[in-house]
Write a protein that holds these residues in place. Structure first.
Motif, short mmCIF file in Angstrom:
data_model
loop_
_atom_site.label_atom_id
_atom_site.label_comp_id
_atom_site.label_asym_id
_atom_site.label_seq_id
_atom_site.Cartn_x
_atom_site.Cartn_y
_atom_site.Cartn_z
N ASN A 2 -14.92 -10.58 23.78
CA ASN A 2 -16.25 -10.12 23.40
C ASN A 2 -17.31 -11.07 23.93
O ASN A 2 -17.05 -12.25 24.16
CB ASN A 2 -16.38 -10.04 21.87
N LYS A 3 -18.51 -10.54 24.08
CA LYS A 3 -19.64 -11.36 24.52
C LYS A 3 -19.93 -12.40 23.44
O LYS A 3 -20.03 -12.07 22.27
CB LYS A 3 -20.86 -10.47 24.75
N TYR A 48 -23.30 -6.90 30.79
CA TYR A 48 -23.63 -7.47 29.49
C TYR A 48 -24.99 -7.06 28.96
O TYR A 48 -25.42 -7.58 27.93
CB TYR A 48 -23.55 -9.00 29.57
#
Length: 52
Positions: A2-3, A48
């Motif tokens: 995950n970011k 993103y």
């Protein structure tokens, strides 16, 4: 993966610091061409949703 939670803030701070004098001077000091930067900028936006 995950970011990371603070990635947007980190990138914003990094770009703000780079723009303090001149973004292009900062980029050129690292040997990054304008075309390279535009490719990097697009990648962050697509992957993103980060606008540099």
């Amino acid at each position: 993966m995950n970011k990371p939670t603070m990635l947007n803030e980190f990138m914003y701070a990094l770009m703000k610091e780079a723009r303090r004098d001149s973004l292009w001077e900062f980029i050129e000091e690292w040997g990054i061409s304008k075309e390279d930067y535009e490719e990097i900028e697009k990648w962050f936006k697509v992957n993103y949703d980060i606008k540099l």
